[in-house]
Design an enzyme around this catalytic site. Structure first.
Site, short mmCIF file in Angstrom:
data_model
loop_
_atom_site.label_atom_id
_atom_site.label_comp_id
_atom_site.label_asym_id
_atom_site.label_seq_id
_atom_site.Cartn_x
_atom_site.Cartn_y
_atom_site.Cartn_z
N HIS A 80 42.88 64.27 23.55
CA HIS A 80 44.06 63.62 22.97
C HIS A 80 43.63 62.53 21.99
N ASP A 137 44.06 66.16 -11.90
CA ASP A 137 43.51 66.60 -10.61
C ASP A 137 42.57 65.52 -10.14
N TRP A 152 37.01 59.17 24.02
CA TRP A 152 36.90 59.37 22.57
C TRP A 152 35.75 58.58 21.98
N SER A 169 33.40 66.26 6.09
CA SER A 169 34.65 66.37 5.36
C SER A 169 35.10 65.01 4.83
N SER A 170 35.06 64.00 5.70
CA SER A 170 35.52 62.68 5.28
C SER A 170 34.63 62.09 4.20
N HIS A 193 35.31 50.25 14.44
CA HIS A 193 36.32 49.31 14.00
C HIS A 193 36.76 49.54 12.55
N GLU A 215 36.89 52.22 11.30
CA GLU A 215 37.72 53.41 11.47
C GLU A 215 39.18 53.05 11.73
N TYR A 274 40.80 50.62 10.65
CA TYR A 274 41.44 50.26 9.38
C TYR A 274 41.55 51.47 8.47
N SER A 334 54.19 50.17 1.64
CA SER A 334 54.32 49.30 0.48
C SER A 334 54.95 50.02 -0.71
N HIS A 394 33.95 43.28 19.32
CA HIS A 394 35.07 42.87 20.18
C HIS A 394 35.48 44.00 21.13
N HIS A 395 34.93 45.17 20.93
CA HIS A 395 35.17 46.25 21.90
C HIS A 395 34.18 46.15 23.06
N THR A 415 46.29 40.20 7.59
CA THR A 415 47.29 41.15 8.05
C THR A 415 48.66 40.50 8.12
N LYS A 424 50.32 40.40 4.87
CA LYS A 424 50.97 41.67 4.54
C LYS A 424 52.36 41.75 5.17
N ARG A 463 42.47 52.03 32.59
CA ARG A 463 42.76 53.22 31.80
C ARG A 463 41.84 54.36 32.21
C1 HEA Z 1 47.36 58.04 16.51
C2 HEA Z 1 46.92 58.22 17.63
C3 HEA Z 1 47.69 58.48 18.88
C4 HEA Z 1 48.98 58.93 19.06
C5 HEA Z 1 49.99 59.30 18.02
C6 HEA Z 1 49.18 58.98 20.47
C7 HEA Z 1 50.36 59.41 21.06
C8 HEA Z 1 50.60 59.40 22.42
N1 HEA Z 1 49.72 58.98 23.39
FE1 HEA Z 1 47.81 58.41 23.12
N2 HEA Z 1 45.88 57.87 22.84
C9 HEA Z 1 45.24 57.72 21.65
C10 HEA Z 1 45.80 57.87 20.40
C11 HEA Z 1 47.12 58.29 20.18
N3 HEA Z 1 48.04 58.60 21.13
C12 HEA Z 1 43.87 57.37 21.85
C13 HEA Z 1 42.84 57.10 20.79
C14 HEA Z 1 43.69 57.31 23.22
C15 HEA Z 1 42.40 56.94 23.98
C16 HEA Z 1 41.72 58.15 24.50
C17 HEA Z 1 40.54 57.77 25.33
O1 HEA Z 1 40.68 56.91 26.20
O2 HEA Z 1 39.47 58.33 25.08
C18 HEA Z 1 44.98 57.60 23.82
C19 HEA Z 1 45.20 57.59 25.18
C20 HEA Z 1 46.45 57.78 25.75
C21 HEA Z 1 46.75 57.53 27.12
C22 HEA Z 1 45.79 56.96 28.14
C23 HEA Z 1 45.07 57.96 28.91
C24 HEA Z 1 44.15 57.30 29.87
O3 HEA Z 1 43.56 56.27 29.55
O4 HEA Z 1 44.02 57.81 30.98
C25 HEA Z 1 48.06 57.86 27.31
C26 HEA Z 1 48.76 57.76 28.60
O5 HEA Z 1 49.91 57.79 28.69
C27 HEA Z 1 48.57 58.31 26.05
C28 HEA Z 1 49.86 58.74 25.81
C29 HEA Z 1 50.38 59.08 24.57
C30 HEA Z 1 51.70 59.58 24.37
C31 HEA Z 1 52.71 59.82 25.43
C32 HEA Z 1 51.84 59.79 23.02
C33 HEA Z 1 53.05 60.33 22.34
O6 HEA Z 1 53.42 59.49 21.29
C34 HEA Z 1 52.86 61.73 21.89
C35 HEA Z 1 54.16 62.28 21.36
C36 HEA Z 1 54.03 63.70 20.98
C37 HEA Z 1 54.47 64.72 21.70
C38 HEA Z 1 55.10 64.48 23.00
C39 HEA Z 1 54.26 66.10 21.18
C40 HEA Z 1 55.36 67.00 21.53
C41 HEA Z 1 54.82 68.35 21.68
C42 HEA Z 1 55.55 69.42 21.57
C43 HEA Z 1 56.96 69.35 21.24
C44 HEA Z 1 54.84 70.65 21.85
C45 HEA Z 1 55.36 71.87 21.26
C46 HEA Z 1 54.21 72.52 20.67
C47 HEA Z 1 53.76 73.74 20.86
C48 HEA Z 1 54.43 74.74 21.72
C49 HEA Z 1 52.48 74.13 20.18
N4 HEA Z 1 47.57 58.24 25.11
C1 HEA Z 2 45.42 51.35 13.63
C2 HEA Z 2 44.47 50.95 14.32
C3 HEA Z 2 44.21 49.55 14.78
C4 HEA Z 2 44.46 48.35 14.16
C5 HEA Z 2 45.09 48.12 12.82
C6 HEA Z 2 44.00 47.34 15.05
C7 HEA Z 2 44.10 45.98 14.77
C8 HEA Z 2 43.54 45.00 15.56
N1 HEA Z 2 42.90 45.17 16.76
FE1 HEA Z 2 42.69 46.90 17.74
N2 HEA Z 2 42.21 48.66 18.57
C9 HEA Z 2 42.54 49.90 18.11
C10 HEA Z 2 43.19 50.19 16.95
C11 HEA Z 2 43.60 49.23 16.04
N3 HEA Z 2 43.48 47.90 16.19
C12 HEA Z 2 42.11 50.91 19.02
C13 HEA Z 2 42.28 52.41 18.85
C14 HEA Z 2 41.50 50.24 20.07
C15 HEA Z 2 40.94 50.80 21.36
C16 HEA Z 2 39.73 51.60 21.26
C17 HEA Z 2 39.44 52.11 22.63
O1 HEA Z 2 38.94 51.32 23.43
O2 HEA Z 2 39.75 53.29 22.88
C18 HEA Z 2 41.57 48.83 19.76
C19 HEA Z 2 41.02 47.85 20.55
C20 HEA Z 2 40.95 46.52 20.19
C21 HEA Z 2 40.14 45.56 20.85
C22 HEA Z 2 39.21 45.82 22.04
C23 HEA Z 2 39.92 45.63 23.28
C24 HEA Z 2 39.11 46.03 24.44
O3 HEA Z 2 38.73 47.20 24.55
O4 HEA Z 2 38.85 45.15 25.26
C25 HEA Z 2 40.35 44.37 20.23
C26 HEA Z 2 39.70 43.10 20.60
O5 HEA Z 2 39.63 42.18 19.92
C27 HEA Z 2 41.28 44.62 19.15
C28 HEA Z 2 41.74 43.66 18.28
C29 HEA Z 2 42.49 43.96 17.15
C30 HEA Z 2 42.91 42.93 16.21
C31 HEA Z 2 42.70 41.47 16.31
C32 HEA Z 2 43.56 43.60 15.20
C33 HEA Z 2 44.16 42.97 13.97
O6 HEA Z 2 43.80 43.68 12.83
C34 HEA Z 2 45.64 42.85 14.09
C35 HEA Z 2 46.19 41.91 13.06
C36 HEA Z 2 47.69 41.89 13.06
C37 HEA Z 2 48.46 40.90 13.52
C38 HEA Z 2 47.88 39.70 14.16
C39 HEA Z 2 49.95 41.01 13.46
C40 HEA Z 2 50.57 40.54 12.20
C41 HEA Z 2 50.30 39.15 11.88
C42 HEA Z 2 51.22 38.16 11.86
C43 HEA Z 2 52.63 38.41 12.14
C44 HEA Z 2 50.74 36.80 11.48
C45 HEA Z 2 50.75 35.79 12.54
C46 HEA Z 2 49.85 36.18 13.65
C47 HEA Z 2 49.08 35.33 14.35
C48 HEA Z 2 48.89 33.93 14.03
C49 HEA Z 2 48.39 35.86 15.57
N4 HEA Z 2 41.62 45.94 19.15
CU LIG Z 3 38.28 47.06 16.86
#
Ligand code: HEA
Ligand code: HEA
Ligand SMILES: [Cu+2]
Ligand code: CUA
Lengths: 430, 227, 623, 119
Positions: free
Chosen positions: C79, C108, C143, C172-173, C256, C258, C260, C271, C305-306, C331, C334, C453
């Protein structure tokens, strides 16, 4: 479109209330991270409440501004087709660069202070505990006392405990939400974590493995018991002793369920949560050498600390069989068990692969905190551990049982009677 | 719309590029930037694992029993590698000369009229020379690798072996690609002759080649010389 | 002033792509490649969502037994991997492909065949990764696949699929990254200097740098893992003295940036949407550009920070905490600039606009919880719990996904020439919004109440039942939302209202040409004199161009004498042989090493051959 | 190098002024000096490697790093003619290089190969 803003507003209001009541509400919860029972959690907690309050303020401020803009400037009949074309405003932009910077500074200062405080050296007189992670159970060693145990941690109230964390196989993470943590157990490193359970009473806490470590990561749990220093001393003395069961004529056992003070001193049979109909706890055949406190009293176990994992359907448990611990000891000390387990005092049982079983009978849980330590679950565990906890090394033992890892049905193995004997022996290992 | 009114002419052919530069040259520089991160990851790993191997052979240290079954000498051969480093540096010189020769094809005698001048003006000579020097470097590397294996250092032996062979192997693979590239250019040169209008493709291969060279400059110091 | 010069404006009826499978397999047209990316990624979204759905069914109640522990681990790993690498990144790529050339006034991308190659590699890589389900060995290490669990302790094919699959997708990327960097630097229309570039293109530009600088690092980390698994190297072998933190550092140095990579394209799309439907230019364009750059740059210095729980020591914790918090500032800029784009505007709540507003509202939530993780002592109580899961779904779903859906509703007419239904779209939006919040909001609480989790089950009586039930109900609502959205796409593709050049009254060049654009995009390359060329001609958010469809044909490139690149099947072959080459490695673990070596050599030869034949064929006919 | 693709709209390209010029590449004269310097530095590098006193001194590592950086820089500037080329290329190269070097240094700190000594 006013319809757009109303649910959003309601949602926002609900969120605000919810966020504000977060700390208050959460403390009621058994595994909440907001329990103030250790110095560690108090430090983290005050940092956390700062984060939550500032976060809530930023959240409310931003969302109110957003919703306000949406309502005020929504397109209405007669509103201008070409509103004033502003391109930006340097003053405003500086303002909303500066304000978040200030907010972040307010967060950063106590953050750094707390980092250095919580990661400083522990007090010199702290209780040392070595935690070794195994797929998927916990080994706890008290090097100052020569005690080795598994999955159950005893901590004296008011004394700082300094954990030295290391792993036997993959990375795990040690976490007792209500007391502190977490810290990872990383290969070739020893990590440290310390806290002082100073604001709690004798109680039982749930602990977890918090780093994904393979198929049974979810089943790698443990319990931490906070006990009085006297109880702790007594527990240590008991743990230091060799196995308490020796094949001798059985002595009458105390009846299970003796309540009150007696429970703390008398040998005790763990309480089954939901005993199978007709389940009869096997009476322990010998009295422990150590009188006094030997384990956390089962009847003081809070509900949330008692595991409720169901036994897999199809794994038949016969608790009516009466086991003979002497026969059980024979089986254990000459059979497959010697490949993995230690029982102090039994010469053939010295292997360190699995948990130390010397005092297994005094534990309240088995299988990495997954099941209560009662006859029914112990029976099922011996019969087919792999069906009860996926992926583990502990083999399936029951004759005719299906081993899900080797994917065969055993043609040899323990009969139900033999399992009952083994269970009786293990339960005798108070 | 303002311009649709006076119906502008269709833009025929290719519009000029925004910067006036060729796409490929921008792409190769972006690629080289990306390669910086690739080699940094490899070099970091080598350095992180420096001194962490639990068993020999080691790069600079002697290992005596009981740590090692037999006495192991430091395994890196500095004299040989210095020579191969020199060879690679000289290949870069040959490469710039190849590019100069291609760029100036249309100016006969630009490099002088003597034998040396004619030699300088021969793109085939310098392309071939670069490829040969590159291949020589690879030869040295093959020799180094085999002798290490004989001395008991394989990619599986210890952390040093794993990170050393992977790092230098990746570099060697880049040199190999470069040699193939040069030979391809040489083949084109033989077939139809490379002239100023082909300078760009030679320039691009040259940039790649020099980059591989500077990576080796870093590796030579960080891996071989610094203890 | 823009030269929005095309053949008569509303003339798109007669324009049809040449059809047939072959034309799709050989296409080098950025718009078609964009469409391929779009539909492929949407399909994988269904798969990734289905995996999430099963997760939610399993967690609906305590001690669930809907799937086995092993299956559960495969599900969340796939997932996460699917959503990140096969959904969000390629959806972004779909918009890069469609929009970058149109927004900068090009015909193109710089390297059309390389562009096709990127898509085919993505397609084959995604198929390879998911083929693991068919052999019952889907990746199961999470993941971010921490070693040594994924090296020494995972003997099966599961992790092999993951390692090799990610290697393939990385190619690809990277290829796309070099392509778009070149395109944006070098193919802007006259007059479009950098500070006039549409903001989406700007964010895309920044993302390409993140891609080409972050992917090499994971490539190397994966090479080590691959070598450990296949050739017995010791990079992650603890017994040999290896430090498993090496993997974690390398992974997050990639990981990280990634995140962004995942959010900035969505920021870019939003925007574009917000100004159009507020009838106002983007507030503080230069600051939006600089903040994007700053986010990307800082993003390379926060990775650890992870890893606050791994015991890096107080100095490292402090350093990474502070850099992480700093990212909140650009951020925040923005967010506020978006709000002030709407401020004083004339806001029309189209579906695209609703999704865009949702991004602003929901990303803020995720960002704030991100800042809470950034405080290491507090993070010790958050990391690896559902609090983190809540954070990243708010930024990934509430941020990236919402932004991409806004982009989908906004640009679908440009892709297809037809509008998505606004009525169904409204349903789609509200179901998504409610379902999403119901799913992920309670996860904040389940995390802080002690739910780790990646756990297959949670025990009864821990106070987690209600929260998890809510999350599962939310997921069921999201199923409805997805079905409604899919219905909208499928129906509108055939029967949607025809879109003129400029259905929304947008400001940038892409709206000056027919929908879908002819293969050469611009008959005359426009000259750009401002940031919002089209708004010089009509009031923002209105369109002077009639929606009616005239019968006039859009002339073909040939008639206009515009040179077009030839279609080519070669990129597909190179991609195919490359994928097969990686796939052959699996044979080593099936005990067929000689076969594997033979296969790898064959595929490598075929790949090199196809590559030479591609490179030696000119892109276009002589003219 | 041919630059037949000159910007026809130079006037509107304020940020691309003076780009796309034909740059004089350095010639054989420069090339041979560069090669000589590279050789000499390499010889010195190897030479100091064999001076045990120097190897033991605190200057050893910094000296080698500086020499290697100089070699790196002159190859990039002259052989890759970055010094003479479009400034865009400089940005495309030095930006990533800077990120790479900083990353490497942070990693060295994190793994304890470098540390900050107070005072
Ligand atoms: C952009 C990224 C993204 C998106 C969109 C989502 C979407 C969703 N995710 Fe997430 N999720 C992740 C990225 C994302 N996730 C990542 C990175 C992890 C961490 C994995 C890890 O720990 O390694 C995670 C982990 C994660 C967990 C934690 C698992 C765990 O730690 O044990 C859960 C638990 O509820 C969850 C739930 C969901 C749900 C309910 C949605 C919903 O929003 C999904 C909604 C969509 C649907 C419900 C689809 C509907 C399907 C149909 C209608 C099917 C029909 C199709 C056919 C017949 C072919 N996700
Ligand atoms: C789209 C992807 C995305 C983005 C944009 C961000 C944005 C940020 N993330 Fe997140 N992050 C993830 C995707 C993302 N993250 C994922 C996938 C994981 C989990 C990976 C895994 O373990 O599976 C993760 C995990 C993760 C961790 C690790 C947690 C842990 O495992 O213990 C941390 C820790 O610092 C963190 C911090 C942040 C911060 C500070 C930002 C900042 O960039 C956010 C900045 C934005 C704001 C702050 C809001 C807007 C600002 C304002 C309104 C201004 C005023 C605000 C203040 C004064 C606070 N993120
Ligand atoms: Cu990060
Ligand atoms: Cu041990 Cu998870």
């Amino acid at each position: 479109m006013p319809a757009d803003s109303r649910p959003r507003r309601l949602f926002r209001a609900a969120l605000t209330v919810a966020l504000a009541s977060l700390i208050a509400g959460c403390v009621q919860n058994p595994n909440s991270v907001f329990h103030n029972r250790t110095d560690f959690n108090r430090d983290v907690g005050s940092l956390f409440s700062l984060l939550i309050w500032l976060g809530t303020i930023v959240f409310v401020f931003t969302e109110v501004m957003l919703v306000w803009a949406l309502i005020k400037y929504r397109s209405r009949p007669g509103s201008p087709r070409k509103p004033e074309q502003t391109h930006g405003n340097t003053k405003l932009e500086i303002l909303w660069t500066a304000i978040p910077a200030v907010v972040l500074a307010i967060i950063a200062v106590p953050t750094v202070q707390t980092i250095f405080k919580t990661q400083g050296a522990a007090r010199a007189d702290a209780l040392r505990v070595e935690v070794v992670g195994h797929q998927w159970w916990w080994e706890f060693r008290y090097p100052d006392y020569g005690v080795v145990t598994a999955n159950e941690l005893y901590l004296p109230l008011g004394r700082t405990v300094n954990f030295a964390l290391s792993t036997h196989d993959v990375i795990h993470s040690f976490w007792i939400p209500a007391l502190g943590g977490k810290r990872d157990l990383v290969n070739n490193r020893t990590n440290h974590l310390w806290f002082t359970p100073d604001s709690t009473t004798d109680d039982a806490f749930n602990g977890y493995c918090a780093e994904f470590c393979g198929i049974s990561h979810a089943n790698m749990r443990f319990r931490a018991f906070t006990v009085t220093p006297e109880q702790f001393a007594s527990w240590v003395a008991h743990q230091q002793s060799s196995a308490v069961f020796h094949p001798q004529p059985a002595t009458p056992a105390t009846t299970p369920g003796t309540a009150g003070a007696a429970a703390a001193t008398a040998p005790r049979t763990p309480v089954a949560v939901a005993p199978a109909p007709g389940a009869q706890p096997v009476p322990p055949p010998t009295a422990p050498v150590q009188a006094g406190f030997v384990s956390f009293p089962a009847d003081k176990m809070p509900n949330h600390a008692i595991p409720k994992t169901p036994i897999p359907p199809g794994l038949a448990v016969d608790t009516t069989l009466k086991g003979d611990p002497a026969r059980g000891m024979q089986l254990v000390s000459t059979g497959a068990c010697i490949g993995c387990h230690t029982v102090k005092g039994v010469p053939s049982m010295v292997s360190k692969v699995g948990p130390d079983l010397t005092h297994v009978g005094s534990r309240l849980t088995i299988g990495g905190g997954l099941f209560p330590n009662d006859t029914r679950h112990l029976f099922a565990w011996i019969k087919n551990a792999r069906a009860m906890k996926p992926g583990i090394q502990m083999p399936t033992m029951g004759k005719g049982q299906y081993d899900p890892i080797v994917k065969t049905t055993l043609t040899v193995g323990y009969t139900d009677q033999q399992i009952a004997d083994v269970v009786a022996y293990l339960q005798a290992l108070k | 719309m303002a311009t649709t009114a006076h119906a502008p002419a269709v833009t025929h052919g290719h519009p000029p590029t925004t910067t006036g530069l060729d796409h490929r040259k921008i792409a190769i520089w972006a690629f080289i930037g990306s390669e910086c991160m690739l080699f940094t990851s490899l070099i970091s790993t080598y350095l992180v694992y420096k001194g962490r191997s639990v068993s020999g052979p080691f790069p600079h240290e002697v290992c005596n029993p009981p740590q090692c079954a037999t006495t192991l000498k430091p395994i890196l051969n500095i004299p040989i590698t210095s020579v191969s480093t020199f060879v690679l540096l000289m290949s870069s010189l040959a490469m710039v000369l190849a590019l100069a020769a291609v760029e100036n094809k249309d100016k006969p005698g630009w490099a002088g009229t003597g034998a040396w001048g004619r030699a300088l003006a021969s793109s085939k000579l310098w392309l071939l020379m670069t490829a040969i020097l590159g291949a020589t470097f690879l030869g040295f590397q093959a020799y180094e690798f085999t002798s290490f294996v004989h001395e008991g250092l394989t990619i599986r032996q210890n952390l040093f072996g794993s990170s050393f062979f992977t790092l230098t192997g990746f570099h060697g693979a880049h040199v190999t690609v470069g040699v193939l590239w040069l030979l391809t250019l040489l083949a084109i040169d033989m077939r139809r002759g490379l002239g100023p209008k082909d300078a760009l493709i030679v320039d691009i291969s040259a940039l790649y080649w020099h980059f591989v060279d500077v990576v080796w400059i870093a590796i030579f110091t960080l891996v071989y010389l610094i203890r | 002033m823009a030269t929005a010069a095309t053949a008569p404006a509303a003339a798109q009826k007669g324009y049809e792509h040449e059809g047939g499978i072959w034309s799709w397999l050989t296409t080098v047209d950025h718009k078609r490649i964009g469409a391929l990316y779009l539909y492929t990624a949407l399909l994988w979204f269904l798969v990734g969502g289905l995996e999430a759905l099963v997760i939610r069914i399993q967690l609906q109640g305590p001690n669930g037994r809907f799937v086995s522990a092993e299956m559960y681990n495969q599900l969340f790993t796939m997932h996460g991997t699917t959503m990140i690498f096969l959904v969000i990144m390629p959806l972004s790529a779909a918009f890069f492909n469609l929009l970058i050339p149109l927004q900068i006034g090009a015909r193109d991308v710089a390297f059309p065949r390389l562009n096709a190659f990127s898509y085919w590699v993505y397609l084959f890589g995604s198929l390879f990764m998911n083929a693991s389900w068919l052999v019952g060995a889907a990746p199961n290490g999470g993941w971010f696949g921490y070693t040594p669990l994924t090296s020494t302790f995972s003997p099966g094919l599961n992790i092999d699929f993951w390692v090799l699959g990610l290697q393939i997708l990385g190619v690809s990327s990277l290829a796309a990254g070099f392509n778009f960097i070149t395109t944006i630097i070098n193919m802007r229309a006259p007059g479009m200097h950098f500070m006039r570039m549409p903001i989406f293109t700007w964010m895309a530009f920044i993302v390409q740098f993140l891609l080409v600088l972050a992917f090499p690092v994971i490539t190397i980390a994966l090479v080590f893992l691959q070598f450990d698994r296949f050739f017995g190297t010791q990079f992650y072998e603890a017994a040999a003295g290896a430090d498993p933190l090496l993997w974690q550092h390398l992974f997050w140095i990639f990981g990280h940036p990634e995140v962004y990579i995942l959010i900035l394209p969505a920021f870019g799309l939003v925007s574009e949407v917000l100004p159009t439907f507020s009838r106002k230019p983007l507030f503080g364009y230069p600051v939006m550009v600089y903040s994007g750059m700053l986010i990307a740059f800082l993003g390379f210095g926060v990775w650890a920070h992870h890893m606050f729980a791994v015991g890096m020591g107080p100095i490292a914790d402090t350093l990474f905490a502070v850099t992480t918090m700093l990212i909140g500032i650009p951020t925040g800029v923005k967010i506020f600039n978006w709000i002030f784009t709407m401020w004083g505007g004339d806001i029309r709540f189209t579906t695209a606009m609703k999704f865009a507003i949702a991004l602003v509202a929901l990303f803020t939530i995720g960002g704030i919880s991100g800042v809470m993780h950034a405080s290491p002592p507090a993070d010790l109580q958050q990391t690896d719990t559902y609090f983190i899961v809540a954070h990243f779904h708010y930024v990934l779903f509430g941020g990236s996904m919402m932004g991409l859906l806004a982009g989908l509703y906004y640009y679908f007419p440009k892709f297809t020439g037809r509008m998505l239904s606004e009525k169904i779209g409204t349903w789609h939006f509200w179901l998504t919004f409610v379902g999403m919040n119901l799913t992920f909001m309670p996860m904040h609480w389940s995390g802080l109440l002690g739910m780790p989790r990646r756990t297959w089950v949670y025990d009864a009586g821990q106070g987690l039942e209600t929260l998890n039930l809510m999350s599962s109900l939310g997921a069921y609502i999201q199923v409805l939302a997805v079905l409604v959205g899919a219905y909208n796409v499928l129906v509108s593709m055939r029967r949607g209202v025809r879109a003129g050049n400029d259905p929304w009254g947008g400001p940038t060049l892409e709206w000056s040409i027919p929908s879908p654009p002819p293969d050469y995009n611009f008959a005359a390359i426009p000259t750009v004199t401002s940031r919002y060329p089209l708004w010089e001609h009509h009031a923002p958010g209105t369109s002077d161009i009639p929606r009616t469809i005239s019968d006039q044909r859009v002339p073909t490139a040939k008639e206009l004498g515009i040179p077009m690149p030839n279609p080519s099947i070669k990129p597909l072959f190179v991609a195919l042989f490359m994928t097969l080459m990686f796939a052959c490695m699996l044979l080593i673990h099936l005990g067929k090493t000689p076969l594997a070596i033979a296969g790898i050599i064959t595929c490598a030869t075929l790949m090199t051959f196809s590559l030479y034949s591609w490179l030696l064929t000119p892109l276009e006919d002589e003219h | 190098m041919p630059h037949d693709t000159h910007d026809a709209h130079g006037a509107s390209h304020s940020d691309h002024k003076a780009m796309g010029e034909v740059h004089e590449h350095p010639s054989w004269g420069t090339y041979k000096w560069v090669a000589l310097i590279l050789t000499v530095i390499t010889v010195i590098e190897v030479w100091v490697y064999y001076i045990p006193v120097f190897v033991a001194s605190r200057l050893f590592v910094p000296t080698l790093l500086i020499m290697s950086a100089v070699k790196f820089a002159i190859v990039v500037m002259f052989y890759m003619h970055l010094k003479y080329d479009h400034k865009l290329f400089r940005a495309l190269f030095t930006g990533p290089l800077a990120i790479a070097i900083v990353t490497l240094i942070i990693l060295m700190f994190l793994f304890g190969h470098l540390s900050i000594h107070a005072g």
